[in-house]
Enzyme design. Sequence first.
Site, PDB file in Angstrom:
ATOM      1  N   ASP A  53     -86.697  25.174 -54.920  1.00 46.75           N
ATOM      2  CA  ASP A  53     -87.140  24.246 -53.615  1.00 46.75           C
ATOM      3  C   ASP A  53     -88.168  24.878 -52.457  1.00 46.75           C
ATOM      4  O   ASP A  53     -88.223  26.103 -52.272  1.00 46.75           O
ATOM      5  CB  ASP A  53     -85.681  25.366 -52.683  1.00 46.75           C
ATOM      6  CG  ASP A  53     -84.646  24.121 -52.869  1.00 46.75           C
ATOM      7  OD1 ASP A  53     -83.570  24.112 -53.109  1.00 46.75           O
ATOM      8  OD2 ASP A  53     -84.507  22.939 -53.190  1.00 46.75           O
TER       9      ASP A  53
ATOM     10  N   ASP B  75     -89.408  23.763 -48.943  1.00 48.13           N
ATOM     11  CA  ASP B  75     -88.910  23.311 -47.265  1.00 48.13           C
ATOM     12  C   ASP B  75     -90.106  22.774 -46.535  1.00 48.13           C
ATOM     13  O   ASP B  75     -90.046  23.918 -46.008  1.00 48.13           O
ATOM     14  CB  ASP B  75     -87.598  24.064 -47.168  1.00 48.13           C
ATOM     15  CG  ASP B  75     -86.690  24.185 -47.260  1.00 48.13           C
ATOM     16  OD1 ASP B  75     -86.062  25.685 -47.123  1.00 48.13           O
ATOM     17  OD2 ASP B  75     -86.025  22.978 -48.155  1.00 48.13           O
TER      18      ASP B  75
ATOM     19  N   ASP C  52     -87.946  19.546 -50.320  1.00 49.40           N
ATOM     20  CA  ASP C  52     -87.446  19.028 -48.610  1.00 49.40           C
ATOM     21  C   ASP C  52     -87.724  19.091 -48.142  1.00 49.40           C
ATOM     22  O   ASP C  52     -88.998  19.363 -46.943  1.00 49.40           O
ATOM     23  CB  ASP C  52     -86.322  20.330 -48.676  1.00 49.40           C
ATOM     24  CG  ASP C  52     -84.481  19.622 -48.704  1.00 49.40           C
ATOM     25  OD1 ASP C  52     -84.138  19.880 -47.126  1.00 49.40           O
ATOM     26  OD2 ASP C  52     -84.331  18.650 -48.849  1.00 49.40           O
TER      27      ASP C  52
END
Lengths: 607, 377
Positions: free
Chosen positions: B70, B72, B128
Site C-alpha cells: 500500500d 498512501d 490510496d
Amino acid sequence: MSTPAPHLPADLQRAAEAAAALDGVSVLLPWSWDTDAWVLRCRLVREGGDAGPVPKATDWCVVVRRYPWGSIQFMPAGVHSIEDTFWHQAANDACADKPWRMGALCLTTPGSVLGRLADGHEPMDADSRLPWHFRRALGWLQLANEGALQDDGDPFEMPPLPNLSSSAWPMAYIENLESYRAWCCGADRYGFAKLGVVPYLKARLVLQWLDVAHKPASPAVGWGAFAEGSKEAGDSAIWVRLDRIPVMRLAQLPRTWGELVRASSDQGLDIRAVVERLAPMLRDGRRHYLLIGAPIPHNIGGPPALMQWLCLRLPSLSHGTKQTRGFRKGNEQGYIRRDRAEALTPREVLDWVATQNWDRAQRATRGVLPSSVRQQRVALIGAGAVGSLLAENLVRVGVEDLALFDHDQLAIGNLVRHTLTLVDLGQGKSVALAERLNRLTPQGRVVAIPQMVQCTDRQLPETLANASVVLDASGSDEVLCALDRGHWPEPVLFLSASVSWRARHLYLFVAQGHSFPANAFEAMLEPWAEQWRGDDAGEEEIWEGVGCWHPVWPGRYDHLAGLAGCAIGVIEKAVSEPPRTPMLYVLERTADSGITVDSTCWEQAGT
Amino acid sequence: MATLVTKFSDFIRDIRPTQGQRDDMKQGHTVLRNRLSEFDDLQDILVSDFLQGSYRRSTAIRPAEGCRSDVDIVVVTNLPRPEDDPVGGVSPADALARFEPFVEKYYKGKWRRQGRSIGIELSYVDLDLVITSKPASKDVEAYKSAAALTSVGLEEDPDWWLSGAWVPIEERAKQVTAAAASADNEWKTSPLWIPDRDADEWDQTHPLSQIQYSRDRNKACGGLYLGVVKCLKWWQRSRSTDMSKPKGYPLEHLVGLHCPDGIASHAEGVTLTFEAIRDVYAAYPIIGGKPVLPDHGVPTHDVLARVTAEEFKCFHSAVVEAAGIAREALDEPDADKSATLWQKLFGLRFPGPPVVKAMGGFTPPSESARPKPTRYA
C-alpha cells in the site's frame, strides 16, 4: 476393378429380414452386388398424410459395404424418390451410371432431431445395425416432410455443394467475428479478390479483398508468415455479398447459372449484372472464380456471427476474337452478348469448388490453449532439442507470435531429438525451425533471429524487448546474464527451461518482473545441481563420431518430448497466473515412466 | 544474554517489502504524482501532494501472500470547507469527485471510491489517494517544501526534518551547513482536514506530525525503533487468527509509546515493549475496558477508537504470552536456544540455529575435480 460377386453374408441377410419386418418397409428387389457393395432396392412408406414435399412412398437403394463394419448408405432411387436436397443429406445430384441419386441420407449425426425418433447411438452388431438405419431413415422421411429436420439451436450446417469436383483444390479464406463486423461496416456489395498459391500447398488462398477499383477493401485478411511464400495465382476472383445463403429451396443450392441468378435476385442482387460489370478485368481466356459470401450464425436461429463463402469456377469468358458476330474485338457489348449466349447461359451447370475457413477459431476444436495464453508475444532463446520441442508444442496449441533466437546450424547428430528433418541440414536452426513452425498454422507469425543473445550486447534486440513472455531454452548462463542486465519497461514473464544429464529432470524456472532474476535462479537451481552431480559423476564424457571431441549430452527424444509436453501445462498456468515470486518447477521422470512435478518458491529478500 | 544482532538484522531485512515491491511502490506513486502535476483540470485546486503512511515512515512490512503493498498519498487542495466558506465551501464527497476525471483518464477500470479516499489498484501495488481541504495559509509553504514532498522513507533518511533548510541526502555531503538537523527550526504545522470514513464530514489528521514523531523515537532509540515496530507488526500478523486488532498504525502507536529510549538492540526493544504494554494496561482486560490513546497530531482522536474492548483483551493476553517468551529468549545465553525461542514469536522467517552437518572436517578428494555443467538444452 470390381471384386467378383461373393456370396451374400448370412448376417446381412438376417439383418435385412429384420429390417423388412418393420412397418413401412418393403423390399422391391433382392440384394445385388455392385462393384464393392451390396445393394438392396426397397420402398419406404412414411408416417403421416399424403401432403408435403416428400411423397408418401419413396424408393431407395440401400448400399452396404463390409457389413457390419463398413458404410451403410440410403441413396434415393433414380425414379420414384426425392430429387431435391433436404437437410442432413448429401447433395442429391443425379448419377449417370448408377440406378440411384447421390443424395445419401445423414442418419448418424449425433444429437440431431433424428435422435428423438430412434434410439441414441448406432449399434454396431450385425443384428441391430441395419434395422437401426432403416428406423432412422423412416424417421428422416417423416421429419423431412414436416420440415422439421432442423431445429432452432442446432449447429448451423451449410447445404452441400452440388456436382462438386473432388479433384479441384479448395479455396481457403479467413473469416471470424472480427472480420464479419468489418464486412458489416463496409458498403461495397461486390469487388475483386486477389488469390494466391503456395508451392507445396494444395489449396488456393484468398489473399486480399479488393474493391471494384482494385484497392484494398476491408477486412484485411490475417494470413500468417507462410503466405509470404505465396505467388499470385494466375486466376483471380470476383466476390459478391448476399444477405443469406442462396438456396433454391430446403438445402438445395443452385445447380445452374439460371438458378443462381434467380436465387440472388430474390435477395435483391442482380448477380449477372455484377459479373458483367466486372467482366472486363477477366477477359483473358482463363477461368476465374466467383466468391459468394453470406452471413451465417453459429446455431440455427441465432444472430449472424461469421461470413461464409461459397465459390464457383466461372467458365472462360469471351475475349479476344471470341466475339459476337458483327462486333469488333475489344467491344465489351459484344463480349457480354456472347457470354449470355454461350458461357453464362441459364442452363450452364455451375462448377462449385469446396471452400474452407482456415481461421484459428475454426481449427481450435481439437484443443488449443486459452486465448490469454495464445495471444502472448513469445521470444524463445535456443532452438536446440529442448527449444524445438517447446516451440513445436506451443505453436500447435495456438501460439502464433513467436521469435526464435539461435546462432547454431543443424547437424546430422541433432536429428535424434530435434523436430527438424534431413531437409534442414546445414541450415541455421532458428531459420529452419521458423519455416517449419510457420507451416503448422496458416496464421502463425514465427520469425527467426539467427544470433544468440549475448551479455555484451549494448541493448536487447527489438524482438526480445517487445516480447511479453521470454522463454530461455539455451542452457547458457551468458543468456541469463544478458536477460538479467536487460530492462523491460512493462513486467514480462521469464521462463528458463533446461534438462539434466540423461534428461532425468526438466528445470523450469518462472519469474515475472522487469528483468530476469539471475540471483534467484542460481540460488534455486543450486540444490538440484548439487543433488544430481553425484549421479552423473561416474559417467565418461560422451564421444560422437570420429574426430575432435565436442560436448554432447545424453537425452532420448521420447524422454525429452514427455518432459516438454508436461512443461507446456506449467507454462500455461504461469502465463495465466503469473507468480508473485520466482518459482522453480522440477519435472522428474520416475522409474515407471511417469512425470512428477515439484515446485518451490523464492523466499528470500531481493536485495 | 544473547541479543542475536545479526539474526535480527537479517530478519528485519526479510520482512520489509522486497526491492521489487519497493520499486513498484516508488514507480506507482511517482507516476501518479507526475500525472497529477500535468492534469490541467486540477491545476487550479492542487497545492501539494506528499506520501504518508507506513511506507513513508519505513514501518511497513512485506504484504501477506496474495495481498499487495500500500502506498498512501495525500493530495493537498485549496478547496475550502463549508465551515470556513458557507458559500463556496466544498463537501468531502464533492472534493473527492473532483478527482474522478483524473483517475478515470489514467486508471480507468482500476479505481474505486473507498469512503474517505480513492483506491487505485495497479499490478502489484495499491495507491490510496486522500484529498485534503485548504490548509492554514501559514502551513502552505511547509506543505510545498521539498522536505514534505520527498518520497524517501525514514529508514533511508533518519535525519529528515521539516524545514526549508532540508536537502536530500545525496546533496547533504556537499553542503557544509546542512548538518544542522534540529527540531528547533522545523515548521510547526497544523492538522489537515480529510474526509471522514463515509466522506460526510471533514475530519482532522496530521500525517507530517506522525512522521516527525517516528523520526524522533527512532533517533532516541539509536535507529532501532523502526525495526522494533516491524517486528511487532510481523508478530501480530502471524497471530492474526487469535487477535485481529490492534494492527497497523494503532499497533505502531503503542510501540511508539512504550518502546523505551536508549535500547541497545532490537531484541531488547521488542522485549521491553511487550513487557511495558503488558504492565501498563494490565487492569483493562479485568475491568472489560480499553484505554484511550490520543493521536500525536490530533489529540482529540483516539487511536484505539475502532478497537473493541473484547479485541483489546485478546490482544493483551497475546502480549502477556509474548512478553514471557521474549524475556526468556533475551535472557537465554545460548545463541541457538535463544534463536529457537524467537522463532516461536516470529515464525520460521526468523533465522534459526544452523543445521548441524552430518560430517565435519575436510576429506581429500579421491579424484581430480571435474567441473561439469549440470543443465542442458
